[in-house]
Design a protein around this motif. Structure first.
Motif, mmCIF file in Angstrom:
data_model
loop_
_atom_site.group_PDB
_atom_site.id
_atom_site.type_symbol
_atom_site.label_atom_id
_atom_site.label_comp_id
_atom_site.label_asym_id
_atom_site.label_seq_id
_atom_site.Cartn_x
_atom_site.Cartn_y
_atom_site.Cartn_z
ATOM 1 N N GLN A 210 0.924 -1.206 0.057
ATOM 2 C CA GLN A 210 -0.033 0.216 -0.128
ATOM 3 C C GLN A 210 0.945 1.156 -0.076
ATOM 4 N N HIS A 212 1.313 5.648 -0.454
ATOM 5 C CA HIS A 212 0.745 6.798 0.103
ATOM 6 C C HIS A 212 0.913 7.953 -0.772
ATOM 7 N N TYR A 230 4.157 0.098 2.696
ATOM 8 C CA TYR A 230 4.519 -1.118 3.424
ATOM 9 C C TYR A 230 3.903 -2.285 2.627
ATOM 10 N N ALA A 233 -0.087 -5.789 1.977
ATOM 11 C CA ALA A 233 -1.159 -4.867 2.240
ATOM 12 C C ALA A 233 -2.380 -6.055 2.786
ATOM 13 N N VAL A 327 6.444 -7.761 7.984
ATOM 14 C CA VAL A 327 6.043 -6.609 7.318
ATOM 15 C C VAL A 327 7.042 -5.580 7.072
ATOM 16 N N LEU A 329 8.192 -1.625 5.873
ATOM 17 C CA LEU A 329 7.634 -0.466 5.543
ATOM 18 C C LEU A 329 8.713 0.541 5.289
ATOM 19 N N VAL A 390 2.915 -3.814 11.157
ATOM 20 C CA VAL A 390 3.076 -2.517 10.486
ATOM 21 C C VAL A 390 3.479 -1.689 11.542
ATOM 22 N N SER A 391 2.938 -1.837 12.850
ATOM 23 C CA SER A 391 3.188 -0.826 13.854
ATOM 24 C C SER A 391 4.699 -0.995 14.319
ATOM 25 N N GLN A 394 6.817 0.126 11.449
ATOM 26 C CA GLN A 394 6.719 1.629 11.577
ATOM 27 C C GLN A 394 7.586 2.339 12.314
ATOM 28 N N GLY A 416 1.584 4.198 6.734
ATOM 29 C CA GLY A 416 1.149 2.798 7.464
ATOM 30 C C GLY A 416 -0.162 3.188 8.043
ATOM 31 N N GLU A 419 -3.216 0.719 8.404
ATOM 32 C CA GLU A 419 -3.157 -0.439 9.164
ATOM 33 C C GLU A 419 -2.724 -0.616 10.478
#
Ligand code: AMP
Ligand code: GLY
Length: 425
Positions: A210, A212, A230, A233, A327, A329, A390-391, A394, A416, A419
């Motif tokens: 995904q 941005h 990231y 998705a 993941v 990112l 993702v957290s 990120q 991100g 998500e």
């Protein structure tokens, strides 16, 4: 074998990093490359619009595979010239690259093959455009037909905006790319990108991501080439991926092959996940930038083998690509003023510190000025990290961003976010 990689962005830095690790790669050349790519490849100067010069370089340096990063040389037919000279190349022919090079071509193909996408009309002058807009009503999307560096699309919430977009296109704002326009039904939903490799017959799902696209936090401000991404998705579930493979990608590859323009390379799908299911927004004929960076951070298979198998029509003989369950990112650091008027020459320090904890900093618009690394383009660095969620990815990516000193640059602080919100719900 010797491999030649064409391009100079963060996408090509990630490709160079992975290609240099390939079992197939004896020596990697890159043209023109950038300071990050120079760590993995010998940089050379080549004019990619001079097809004879590229072919000559390949013959003189016994190149066994050419990997074309960006769309412009593909749409310009460089892959055809290389293939005519007997050189294996990763990337589609000029005819197949029309999937990206002409939005009208793609919409007509979707109509012939029954592929789910928004309703549309092709128009070739302002009067027909304005008349078509009246039939659609707002919101509506207006697109210049050809390559316009991401600036040719207007998502118009009002008729006035849509009419302005049509007038601009036919006033010549995009030159030849705006000789035609496509007016398209507005699709509502969440966007995701999906990538598949094909040699024209065998199709192999690659990965999802995904992007941005807007320059500002909260998806505000003008569109850009992409401010961060990231992968995977998760919003594109395995069931939705299967639907995309059977309803969109398979009929595209079959129709192109049946019509004498077999597609070889990577298919990059921009998708809208609507209430009626996934719909195609657009095709690109190359890897996404920065989507490539996050997918390759997760790729465990040999990239050189995969790309060579596409070029050599043997994709069916390889096991499917393997990816880490992590993941990845990436955060794009851009020069102040991007996307309109990025400032050049800003000094960059701290890359080694940013990479100390396993993050990777891919170079995009960087250059050496004396012995100082400086910004030389709009998007400058792609700060990329992995994590179990993702957290986590990120948090690691922003920790790395914070180790970089680039006072004349900026980045979004919320890559991100969709998500991350779902993970925290
Ligand atoms: P494109 O250059 O075709 O990727 O379009 C740029 C952006 O415009 C896409 O990423 C979408 O956010 C938006 N867009 C394009 N087509 C549509 C559509 N039919 N409906 C809604 N948004 C769209
Ligand atoms: N990040 C979007 C693109 O590569 O087109």
């Amino acid at each position: 074998m010797n491999i030649l990689l064409l391009g100079s962005g963060g996408r090509e830095h990630a490709l160079a990093w992975k290609l240099a690790q390939s079992r197939l790669c004896d020596k990697l050349y890159a043209a023109p490359g950038n300071p990050g790519i120079a760590a993995h490849a010998e940089l050379i100067e080549l004019d990619v619009t001079d097809h004879a010069a590229v072919c000559r370089f390949c013959e003189e340096n016994r190149i066994g595979l050419v990997v074309i990063g960006p769309e412009a040389p593909l749409v310009d037919g460089l892959a055809d010239s290389l293939r005519a000279a007997g050189l294996p190349v990763f990337g589609p022919s000029r005819a197949a690259a029309q999937l990206e090079g002409s939005k009208g071509f793609t919409k007509d193909l979707c109509a012939r093959a029954g592929i789910p996408t928004g309703g549309y009309e092709r128009v070739t002058n302002e009067a027909d455009g304005l008349a078509a807009l009246a039939r659609f009503g707002a919101p509506v999307v207006v697109k210049a037909d050809g390559l316009a560096a991401g600036k040719g699309v207007t998502v118009a919430m009002t008729m006035a905006e849509a009419e302005d977009a049509i007038r601009e296109i036919f006033a010549g704002r995009f030159g030849q790319a705006g000789a035609e326009a496509v007016i398209e039904e507005f699709l509502d939903g969440e966007e995701a990108s999906f990538f598949a490799l094909t040699d024209g017959h065998t199709i192999v799902p690659f990965a999802s991501a995904q992007d941005h696209k807007r320059v500002g936090d909260g998806d505000t401000g003008p569109n850009t080439g992409g401010m961060g991404a990231y992968s995977p998705a998760k919003v594109l579930t395995p069931a939705l991926e299967a639907e995309v493979m059977t309803r969109i990608i398979a009929p595209t590859v079959k129709t192109l092959a049946d019509e004498g323009m077999p597609y070889s390379g990577v298919l990059f799908l921009g998708l809208m996940l609507t209430r009626e299911g996934p719909q195609l927004i657009e095709y690109n004929c190359r890897f996404g930038d920065p989507e490539c960076q996050v997918m390759l951070m997760r790729l465990e298979s040999d990239l050189g083998e995969l790309l060579f198998a596409c070029a050599d029509n043997r994709l069916g003989a390889l096991p499917p690509p393997r990816f880490s369950a992590d993941v990845a990112l990436t955060v794009v650091m851009a020069a102040n003023g991007y996307p309109d008027a990025p400032s050049k020459g800003g000094s960059i320090k701290g890359i080694a510190a940013a990479e100390a904890d396993g993050a990777m900093v891919f170079h995009a618009g960087t250059a050496w000025a004396a012995d100082q690394l400086v910004a030389s383009g709009g998007r400058v660095l792609n700060v990329t990290a992995r994590g179990a969620s993702v957290s986590e990815a990120q948090a690691r990516a922003y920790a790395a961003v914070d180790a970089i000193e680039f006072p004349e640059g900026f980045c979004r602080r919320d890559i991100g976010w969709r998500e991350v919100a779902r993970e925290q719900a």
